[in-house]
Scaffold this active site. Structure first.
Site, mmCIF file in Angstrom:
data_model
loop_
_atom_site.group_PDB
_atom_site.id
_atom_site.type_symbol
_atom_site.label_atom_id
_atom_site.label_comp_id
_atom_site.label_asym_id
_atom_site.label_seq_id
_atom_site.Cartn_x
_atom_site.Cartn_y
_atom_site.Cartn_z
ATOM 1 N N PRO A 100 0.723 -0.662 0.546
ATOM 2 C CA PRO A 100 -0.012 -0.160 0.019
ATOM 3 C C PRO A 100 0.836 1.568 -0.271
ATOM 4 O O PRO A 100 0.679 2.088 -0.411
ATOM 5 C CB PRO A 100 -0.739 0.042 1.644
ATOM 6 N N GLU A 127 2.119 -8.002 8.458
ATOM 7 C CA GLU A 127 1.725 -6.156 9.090
ATOM 8 C C GLU A 127 2.621 -5.953 8.208
ATOM 9 O O GLU A 127 2.679 -4.369 7.603
ATOM 10 C CB GLU A 127 2.733 -6.340 10.233
ATOM 11 N N ARG A 165 -3.630 -7.278 -20.987
ATOM 12 C CA ARG A 165 -4.976 -6.861 -22.343
ATOM 13 C C ARG A 165 -3.991 -5.770 -23.217
ATOM 14 O O ARG A 165 -4.443 -6.009 -24.089
ATOM 15 C CB ARG A 165 -5.253 -6.411 -21.377
ATOM 16 N N ASP A 180 -9.876 2.642 -24.789
ATOM 17 C CA ASP A 180 -10.036 2.525 -23.774
ATOM 18 C C ASP A 180 -10.141 3.464 -23.031
ATOM 19 O O ASP A 180 -9.717 4.781 -22.963
ATOM 20 C CB ASP A 180 -9.029 1.546 -22.697
HETATM 21 N N1 ADE Z 1 -1.545 -4.983 0.315
HETATM 22 C C1 ADE Z 1 -1.662 -4.383 0.809
HETATM 23 N N2 ADE Z 1 -2.333 -3.436 0.827
HETATM 24 C C2 ADE Z 1 -2.523 -3.021 -0.807
HETATM 25 C C3 ADE Z 1 -2.327 -2.385 -2.125
HETATM 26 N N3 ADE Z 1 -3.523 -0.948 -1.262
HETATM 27 N N4 ADE Z 1 -1.549 -2.032 -2.900
HETATM 28 C C4 ADE Z 1 -0.941 -3.405 -3.005
HETATM 29 N N5 ADE Z 1 -0.886 -3.683 -2.846
HETATM 30 C C5 ADE Z 1 -0.674 -4.320 -1.279
#
Ligand code: ADE
Length: 273
Positions: A100, A127, A165, A180
């Site tokens: 994330p 975590e 794709r 697209d």
């Molecule tokens: N792992 C946990 N959350 C994620 C996200 N939002 N994007 C990519 N990998 C992740």
């Protein structure tokens, strides 16, 4: 725009995960299956536990300094990537950690990825992953959005599908890649208006329960239809994702159109743009 000529003939994706079975369904249907059987894509799944060195095949440990949760140990991840890369020159294959905290996967990033011959995708879990993986092993860190998933597997699947794709011949109709959303309106001979949503599409019946297809689409006037589509694409983007318009290089005509739209309506959502 993706230069389809630049894209490699076949791409290999090596995915490192503690849940390789997660991907079985995805690999066996739709576009990803077609890309594999068509020889445009090769996907190899690697179980992170195969790269551990202890009897219990341990992939995680408690964080130094305390705190909740477990952290992926660096050794299995380094060993997995080293094994996958063996025989390849060091920096040749991008090593992507899905997390994330990565840069956001947007269509230009997907286009960039699709030009590589190989990619290694590392799916984190729990975590987190020992920071040395991000710092010394991964060449890129990608996020699919500002939300937390319990692991990188779904994100890796998103990378697979979005990249597959774009590989030549996978869609069977390269024109549809070019038109697209986010790569809209690459009408031959026209400047590319990148970063817009696609225009609305309709099919038969022309009248469905009293909801009629816009007359212009039934008119057969191709120039009029082109203009209508372009206008609707601009309008849709302006109303739903005005932030996307910041990245677009507009023609003078588009700038005028946009001014008109701005006077006539306000965006549905303002997303920091
Ligand atoms: N792992 C946990 N959350 C994620 C996200 N939002 N994007 C990519 N990998 C992740």
């Amino acid at each position: 725009m993706v230069d389809l000529k630049e894209a490699p003939k076949a791409m290999q994706l090596d995915v490192v995960s503690i849940f390789p079975d997660f991907f079985r369904g995805i690999l066996d249907c739709g576009l990803i299956k077609r890309a594999q059987s068509g020889g445009q894509l090769r996907i190899l799944l690697h179980d992170l536990r195969d790269y551990t060195e202890d009897r219990h095949r341990t992939v995680d440990d408690r964080p130094f300094g305390g705190g909740p949760g477990m952290v992926f140990k660096p050794l299995p991840v380094f060993r997995a990537v080293e094994a996958i890369k063996s025989g390849e020159p060091e920096a040749a294959i991008p090593v992507i950690l899905l997390s994330p905290q990565g840069r956001l996967l947007r269509q230009p990033v997907v286009e960039e990825l699709s030009r590589h011959r190989r990619l290694i995708l590392i799916c984190g879990r729990y975590e987190g992953v020992d920071e040395r993986v991000a710092e010394y092993l991964a060449t890129d860190e990608l996020s699919i959005g500002d939300y937390i998933l319990s692991g990188g597997e779904l994100a890796a699947a998103v990378v697979m599908e979005s990249v597959a794709r774009l590989l030549p011949g996978v869609l069977g109709n390269e024109e549809s890649v070019a038109q697209d959303s986010f790569g809209l309106h690459r009408v031959p001979g026209e400047p590319a208006a990148q970063g817009l949503f696609d225009c609305p599409h309709y099919t038969r019946p022309a009248d469905f329960r009293g909801m009629r297809v816009p007359e212009v689409l039934l008119s057969g006037d191709h120039e009029e239809i082109r203009r209508w589509r372009h206008r609707r694409a601009l309008e849709k983007t302006w109303r739903k994702r005005p932030d996307l318009l910041n990245d677009v290089d507009f023609s003078e005509e588009d700038q005028r159109l946009l001014e008109e739209l701005k006077q006539a309506s306000s965006p549905i959502l303002s997303q920091g743009g």
